[in-house]
Structures are given as C-alpha cells and as structure tokens.
Design an enzyme around this catalytic site. Structure first.
Site, short mmCIF file in Angstrom:
data_model
loop_
_atom_site.label_atom_id
_atom_site.label_comp_id
_atom_site.label_asym_id
_atom_site.label_seq_id
_atom_site.Cartn_x
_atom_site.Cartn_y
_atom_site.Cartn_z
N ASP A 1 -56.84 -6.43 -10.65
CA ASP A 1 -56.81 -7.56 -11.53
C ASP A 1 -57.99 -7.64 -12.31
O ASP A 1 -57.98 -8.22 -13.59
CB ASP A 1 -56.84 -8.82 -10.45
CG ASP A 1 -55.56 -9.30 -9.81
OD1 ASP A 1 -54.58 -8.67 -10.21
OD2 ASP A 1 -55.52 -9.99 -8.84
N LYS B 1 -25.85 -1.11 -2.46
CA LYS B 1 -25.51 -1.96 -3.39
C LYS B 1 -26.57 -3.29 -2.97
O LYS B 1 -26.54 -3.80 -2.03
CB LYS B 1 -24.29 -2.58 -2.91
CG LYS B 1 -23.71 -3.92 -3.90
CD LYS B 1 -22.42 -4.00 -3.73
CE LYS B 1 -21.90 -5.19 -4.89
NZ LYS B 1 -22.50 -6.37 -4.86
N ARG C 1 -26.87 -10.67 -16.97
CA ARG C 1 -25.42 -10.65 -16.91
C ARG C 1 -24.44 -11.63 -17.53
O ARG C 1 -23.62 -11.42 -18.27
CB ARG C 1 -24.89 -10.16 -15.50
CG ARG C 1 -23.34 -10.05 -15.52
CD ARG C 1 -23.06 -9.52 -13.98
NE ARG C 1 -21.46 -9.01 -13.81
CZ ARG C 1 -20.50 -10.08 -13.75
NH1 ARG C 1 -20.83 -11.31 -13.57
NH2 ARG C 1 -19.39 -9.49 -13.67
N LYS D 1 -18.63 -3.22 1.61
CA LYS D 1 -19.37 -4.12 1.76
C LYS D 1 -19.58 -4.21 3.39
O LYS D 1 -18.94 -3.77 4.19
CB LYS D 1 -18.86 -5.73 1.54
CG LYS D 1 -18.52 -6.00 0.15
CD LYS D 1 -19.78 -5.87 -0.64
CE LYS D 1 -20.37 -7.14 -0.87
NZ LYS D 1 -19.32 -8.35 -1.78
S1 IVH Z 1 -22.52 -0.40 -10.26
C1 IVH Z 1 -19.16 -1.51 -13.67
N1 IVH Z 1 -24.22 -0.07 -8.40
O1 IVH Z 1 -23.13 -5.54 -8.04
C2 IVH Z 1 -19.90 -2.15 -12.50
N2 IVH Z 1 -23.71 -2.30 -9.22
O2 IVH Z 1 -20.26 -6.38 -7.62
C3 IVH Z 1 -21.11 -1.14 -12.04
N3 IVH Z 1 -24.93 -4.09 -7.81
O3 IVH Z 1 -22.88 -6.84 -10.92
C4 IVH Z 1 -21.91 -1.79 -11.11
N4 IVH Z 1 -26.13 -2.60 -6.62
O4 IVH Z 1 -25.04 -6.46 -10.16
C5 IVH Z 1 -23.63 -1.08 -9.14
N5 IVH Z 1 -25.97 0.28 -6.79
C6 IVH Z 1 -25.01 -0.40 -7.49
C7 IVH Z 1 -25.48 -1.78 -7.50
C8 IVH Z 1 -24.60 -2.71 -8.21
C9 IVH Z 1 -25.87 -3.95 -6.97
C10 IVH Z 1 -24.20 -5.25 -8.36
C11 IVH Z 1 -24.17 -5.41 -9.60
C12 IVH Z 1 -23.07 -5.72 -10.09
C13 IVH Z 1 -22.35 -6.16 -8.67
C14 IVH Z 1 -20.92 -5.84 -8.87
#
Ligand code: IVH
Length: 704
Positions: free
Chosen positions: A50, A131, A152, A329
């Site tokens: 800082d 994810k 988004r 999921k």
């Molecule tokens: S790929 C064309 N990779 O999940 C969409 N998405 O349910 C490609 N997300 O809006 C998305 N981790 O915000 C991708 N490793 C990952 C992710 C991821 C989180 C989120 C992302 C997206 C949502 C889709």
C-alpha cells in the site's frame, strides 16, 4: 525483489527524479501484483505494498503531467461514473446447455460425433475445466491494452464497466508478448474468493449493511459499483476461458488459445485439461468434485469444450448455446426445513401455482423461505402437507424445490393438501382442462390477478421497462381503476390532467409533483419500443424473450408480425401461413398455437389495437447475417451431401439468415441437391426453382 524507496519525501523530489521514480514504481508494483496474484508468492506485506501505491499516487498528484499510461493508479480509484453505458457485443455472449447425469455427457459426445459425421473410433479431444460461479465479463484489448470491459447483460447488450474492471488487480491492463492480436475480446469470469467473501460480509455486518447471499452476488455487487474505488477495495478474481471478436487467434485449438492467454499475463484456471474420451471427462468431473471445497472459490460444474476450433466453427450454435460445449453441473445443495403454509399465486395466464412458505433455512449460503410446489399433482405425489418437514434443494438461480417429505417428522394432525377449486383472486371457478396438470382460473377477463400480472409483466425490465412504474404502482393504479390495460399507461398523463385537482395523482399520498412528472416522462420515453421487446411484453404464453427476439428477427416489423400471426390464425394448422411461421428458427407448433390462441381472442386484439394507437414499434435492425446473399432466402436440401451432414448444412444456412424448409414450394429460392436427389429435385425443376450443387451452395454461402 527488494524495496528501494528513496528517502526523499515527495515534496523534495525534482521533476526529473519524480519521473524516474514513477517509472520504477510502475514496474515494481506490477511485479508485486504478478507475485501476489499469479504466483501466489508475495514478497512484501500488504502495508508495504500500500505504501508503494500511496507514494505513486502522491507523486502523481504533484506532477499530474508525469502520470504514465501504465501507472498503477490507472487501475484503482478512477473517477466515479454516473451510470453504466450500454455496450452491444459484436459476438453475442451465449450460455451453455446443461448435463446432470453421466449419460447426458455421453450423449453430448455422441451428438458432436454425429453432427461432424465422425466414426466412433475417431479421437475427439475435449477440454475440461471448472465452471466458475461468478459473472461473465468481456474484455476488449486493442493493441494489447485493455480498452473496454463489459458485462454479459442479456447476451446481446451489456454494461460498460471499464472503470471498475481497471481496478481489478487480476485483470492486466496490458497484455505482454509479441503474438497478441491487434484486437481481441477476451471472455472470462469475475468471482470473489471464499475468504474475501467472508471478510466482506463481516465488514458489512460491522457497518450494519446488508449481507451478500453468496460470493457470486457479492462479486456482482462489487463490480456494479458506481464508484470504482469501492470495486477497487474488493479483491475480485478473474479467470479467462474464452473469446468473442478477435482480429486473429494465436492457435487453432481451444486449449492453445487459452494457454496463449496465460502467456500474455491473463489468469487462466490451472485445472484445465484435455480429455480423449467420455470416461476421462467423467473421471475429471469426479476428481474436481472432491477437490471442490478446497479450491477457495465457487464452481458449479465442469465445462467440456470441443478442442479443435474448426470443429467448433462447424458445430456452431443452437438457440442460445454452443453445440460444441456443455456444462456438467454438480448436484445442487440441499437442506431440511418446515412447511408453514401453502399459498396460491395466480399468474398472468390464470394458472394457479401452489408455493410453500418455509421456515427460513440456509441452503448453500442463501436463506430460503419459499419453494415452488409446481402443481397439485406434484403435491399429491409427494404428499406434502402443512407442518411437514421437507428436504429442499436450490440449484443456482433456480427457485428452490421441495424434493420430498421427512415422514417420521410429520405432526399427527397434518391433513393432506387440497387445492382450491375457485380462484383466490376473483372467486371464479378454477378448472383443469383435458390432461392439463395446471388448474386455471376461468375468469380471464374479470380476474384482477391475471390482468395485474399481465400489466406487471408488460412494464417489467425486459419488456417496456418503465422507470417508476413497477409492481407496486401497477397494483395501486389497477385497484384505483387508473390503469386496466396496457394502452392506459400511455393515456395516463392526459387523463390525469382532465381530473379535478383532488383526484389527480399529485394529490395522492407518496406522489409528489416531481415524482409524477418523472413518471410521465418515463412513460413518454417508452412510446418508442423495439419490436422484440414489444412482442415479449404482450405476455403471450410460450413467447419469452428469446422467442420474442426470434420472431422479431425473422419478421422485422410489427406489421409483418401481426400479418403472419393473423394469417396463421385464419388458416390454422396445415396452412401456408402456419408453415411460414414454423420455418422460423426457434419457432415451433407450441409457440404458433399460443400465437393463434392470443389472436383468436377478440379482447386481446382490441387491447393490441388500443396499444399500437399509442406507441411506435420500431423495426428490428437486422443482424450482420443480413449481409449474406442467402439471408432471407428459403432453401431446401435434398439428396446426400458430401461435405457436411444435413444438420450441419441446415445450421450453416440458418446462421446466415436463410430459412430451411422441408419441402419445395413456390416460396423456395434454392434447392441444394446432393447425390441421389429424388422427387424434390424433380419438383424444383418443374417449378423453375434454382437448383444448386453442394459446391455452388457452399460458394454462395461463403463457406467454400
Ligand atoms: S464457456 C458460448 N467456460 O457459464 C458460451 N463458461 O452457463 C461459452 N462460465 O455465461 C461459455 N465458467 O459466465 C465457459 N469455464 C467456463 C465457464 C463459463 C463459468 C459461465 C459463463 C457463461 C455461463 C454459461
């Protein structure tokens, strides 16, 4: 790295010394950021860190003209923005399809193979990665510098949060490396680590402020601060996992591009790996599921992505999700609690939906006090009674569900639930038609719940979005007879002016002159409305936002929409008009039947007439695909194609804005004939329709 603070105070520095020191500080702070965030190996204490930043800021304050483009201060406490501007995404930000069971993952693999026409033996590499349960962000780098950061939003349009993102230490303001494209839009997830979430909530509690329900909400709240210096104080994390628009790409595989991101200084998830079979994918899923609690940030599943980019390109998208990726999921979180009451809500279609009022319980970090019970059959099947102890599950944003009853804990007096047979809102009979599981109120025109719900939907955020006219005001204005149907919203001001002083809105408690003026202004501002929002706002069953957009994109204007729907209503199933609607991508018989039901009801048509007399529906600006010579054309494929599967050909055509029909008619523009084409080809020749070979078609579509 050692600290070499000069002993001179800022006031003692000469201009030349200040310049040298700012250069040194920029470099040193960047190095500490790298050590702290990327290598997890800080070399100095937070206080010392800082101190470096403070000194940098103090020197800049004395010599503002010396502030460097790469100054650490550009990444913190930028000036507050009034509100976030809108950003249209050059490439839409889509979502992912979900898989829950292993079989669905296997089916995903099989689908990819089928679509690409690959044999069962041909290896298909899949990238598997966590994810992240945060919020997606788009970062546009132009000549290696962060130029724009956007949320988004609805996938097509997000908010400009550049000033805030600039303060996130994990997001590099500059990319390093010689192979960075001229322009690249990096996509990834912003999240808040568990430890920081806990700390933040402790601080919120100490300050008497509202607690965040979970790290994702906290991350979203932190990013959407109007004052970026607040964002700067929240240690948000970031992982890059994808991209949108780019002038070029550094590799021809998903993993290659993401690894390049890492080399350029963007944080990438260390767990990402390549799998060569469904078994490997499932193995990875199980392994990460076990490590999940120790990762330090929330993840809600595993994403699998086809590694080859040429295959991704061929697979394309369906509806709002890519065919080349899927989210597997993790099971949702569960808890037990007690049912206090079963209540009934009447929706805008008259559906009576039972809900359980629960004793509040924390499920996966969120306090849950309501759960949907779907319908009476579901209640009977699970035998849910008031007083029962139940198992509830919450999955992501989904409304909590009651999974089942803990029978041993049932109180003796608990009676089986009986669904009311009259509408709780208007007293009309509520009946179940045919095989319908839903009980509906029959008082369509008089039922205040339905009319109110429709009005609430009409003014909601993704529909007309009228500021100052929310659910509360609709309740009030409806009950007072000021707004009964949508058109009344737009005549409210004029009617109000004709009322006696005492009856005007301004004389109502809680409505000052200023707030009424603002409300009328907000209504005026919405007299012009884009077609997709307009269609969605009508509240037609099965016509949600996506369907509204699909219809608007395909039909272009309100007049075309109305003509198409009325023609299908008059002609019914089997008519050309019905078929034309059926040819629109994303539209099928469920939606068409709902449109017909809407347009068959004279009261709806009258309300629609009243409404369009008040508003201007703006045609939808057609998307980029309109530039394609096949946009708007109706094509029919026949025979065996050699270069791609039929599904793929159909998807390519639709992506370019063409309609794909199943049979040749006078509306057909092109018939694409593969090998062994039969009767359709003959019919096309007869009707004088242009016939193309597969190669000619590919050239026309710009795919050759
Ligand atoms: S790929 C064309 N990779 O999940 C969409 N998405 O349910 C490609 N997300 O809006 C998305 N981790 O915000 C991708 N490793 C990952 C992710 C991821 C989180 C989120 C992302 C997206 C949502 C889709």
């Amino acid at each position: 790295m050692t600290q070499r603070m000069t002993t001179k105070t800022v006031d003692e520095l000469t201009r030349a010394e200040a310049k040298t020191e700012l250069a040194r500080l920029a470099k040193e702070i960047a190095q500490h950021d790298e050590l702290y965030y990327r290598r997890d190996a800080p070399e100095i204490s937070d206080a010392d860190y800082d101190a470096l930043r403070l000194r940098n800021a103090a020197i800049e304050e004395r010599f503002p003209e010396l502030r460097r483009p790469d100054s650490p201060s550009r990444r913190i406490g930028a000036s507050p923005v009034e509100a976030f501007g809108k950003v249209r995404h050059a490439v839409p930000m889509l979502s992912l399809g979900n898989a829950f069971a292993d079989e669905e993952v296997a089916e995903f693999g099989a689908r990819v193979r089928r679509f690409l026409g690959l044999g069962a033996k041909e290896p298909v590499e899949m990238v598997a990665e966590p994810k992240i349960d945060g919020l997606s962000i788009s970062l546009t780098y132009v000549r290696s510098r962060l130029a724009l950061a956007a949320t988004r939003g609805d996938g097509e349009e997000g908010e400009n949060v550049t000033a805030n993102v600039m303060t996130i230490r994990q997001v590099p303001p500059r990319l390093t490396g010689t192979d960075v494209p001229e322009r690249i839009e990096v996509r990834g997830e912003i999240y808040l680590p568990h430890a920081d979430f806990k700390k933040l909530n402790e601080e919120q509690a100490a300050a008497g402020a509202k607690l965040f329900a979970n790290p994702r909400n906290a991350a979203a709240g932190s990013l959407r601060q109007l004052d970026p210096s607040i964002t700067a104080r929240r240690p948000l994390g970031f992982f890059a996992y994808g991209w949108g628009d780019a002038s070029s790409l550094p590799a021809n595989t998903q993993s290659g591009v993401v690894e390049a991101f890492g080399a350029w200084g963007l944080p990438i998830n260390p767990l990402m790996r390549i799998c060569r079979s469904v078994d490997e994918m499932l193995g990875f899923y199980r392994k990460v599921a076990l490590e999940r609690a120790d990762l330090g940030y929330d993840i809600d599943g595993i994403v699998y992505k086809v590694n080859r980019l040429d295959w991704q390109e061929r697979l394309g998208f369906v509806s709002r999700a890519p065919r080349w990726a899927i989210a597997h999921k993790f099971p949702a979180e569960e808890a037990t609690t007690r049912v206090l009451e079963i209540t009934i809500q009447v929706g805008r279609t008259g559906a009576l939906t039972p809900a359980a009022k629960l004793e509040p319980v924390t499920v996966g970090g969120v306090v849950v006090s309501n759960a949907t019970l779907h319908n009476e059959d579901e209640i009977a099947r699970k035998d849910i009674r008031v007083g029962d102890t139940v198992l509830v599950r919450r999955a992501g944003d989904v409304i909590p569900q009651v999974l089942g009853v803990v029978k041993e804990k049932r109180p003796q007096h608990a009676k089986p639930y009986k669904m009311p047979e009259v509408c709780p809102a208007c007293g009309s009979k509520a009946v179940r038609e045919g095989g319908d599981v839903v009980r509906r109120c029959t008082g369509g025109l008089i039922c205040p719940a339905q009319r109110k719900e429709r009005l609430k939907h009409f003014v909601s955020r993704n529909a007309f979005d009228i500021e100052g006219l929310g659910e509360k005001q609709i309740e009030l204005f409806y009950d007072e007879g000021r707004i009964i149907q949508p058109a009344d919203i737009f005549t409210l001001a004029a009617r109000d002016a004709r009322l006696s002083e005492a009856d005007r809105l301004t004389s109502k408690k809680g409505f000052g002159a200023k707030s009424v003026e603002n409300l009328f202004k907000a209504i005026e501002a919405r007299r012009k409305v884009p077609l997709d929002r307009f269609i969605y706002a009508l509240g037609i069953r099965h016509v949600g936002e996506t369907t509204g957009r699909d219809l608007a994109k395909a039909l272009g204007t309100f007049e075309a929409f109305r003509t198409a729907a009325e023609a299908a209503t008059a002609g019914g199933e089997g008519s050309d008009a019905y078929q034309d609607l059926d040819n629109i991508e994303g539209i099928g018989s469920t939606v068409i039947d709902a449109l017909i039901a809407f347009f068959s009801e004279p009261h709806n048509v009258a309300a629609l007439d009243d409404l369009v007399a008040e508003v201007t529906v703006e045609p939808l600006v057609r998307s980029r695909s309109a530039a394609s010579p096949v946009a708007g054309k109706t094509v029919v494929f026949t025979g065996t194609l050699e270069r791609m599967t039929r599904n793929e050909a159909k998807a390519v055509a639709e992506r370019l804005g063409a309609k794909v029909a199943g049979s040749v008619s006078k509306k057909t523009d092109y018939v694409i004939a593969g090998a062994d084409a039969g009767s359709k080809l003959a019919k096309a020749r007869e009707a004088g329709v242009s016939v193309l070979t597969e190669d000619e078609w590919l050239r026309l579509a710009g795919r050759a």
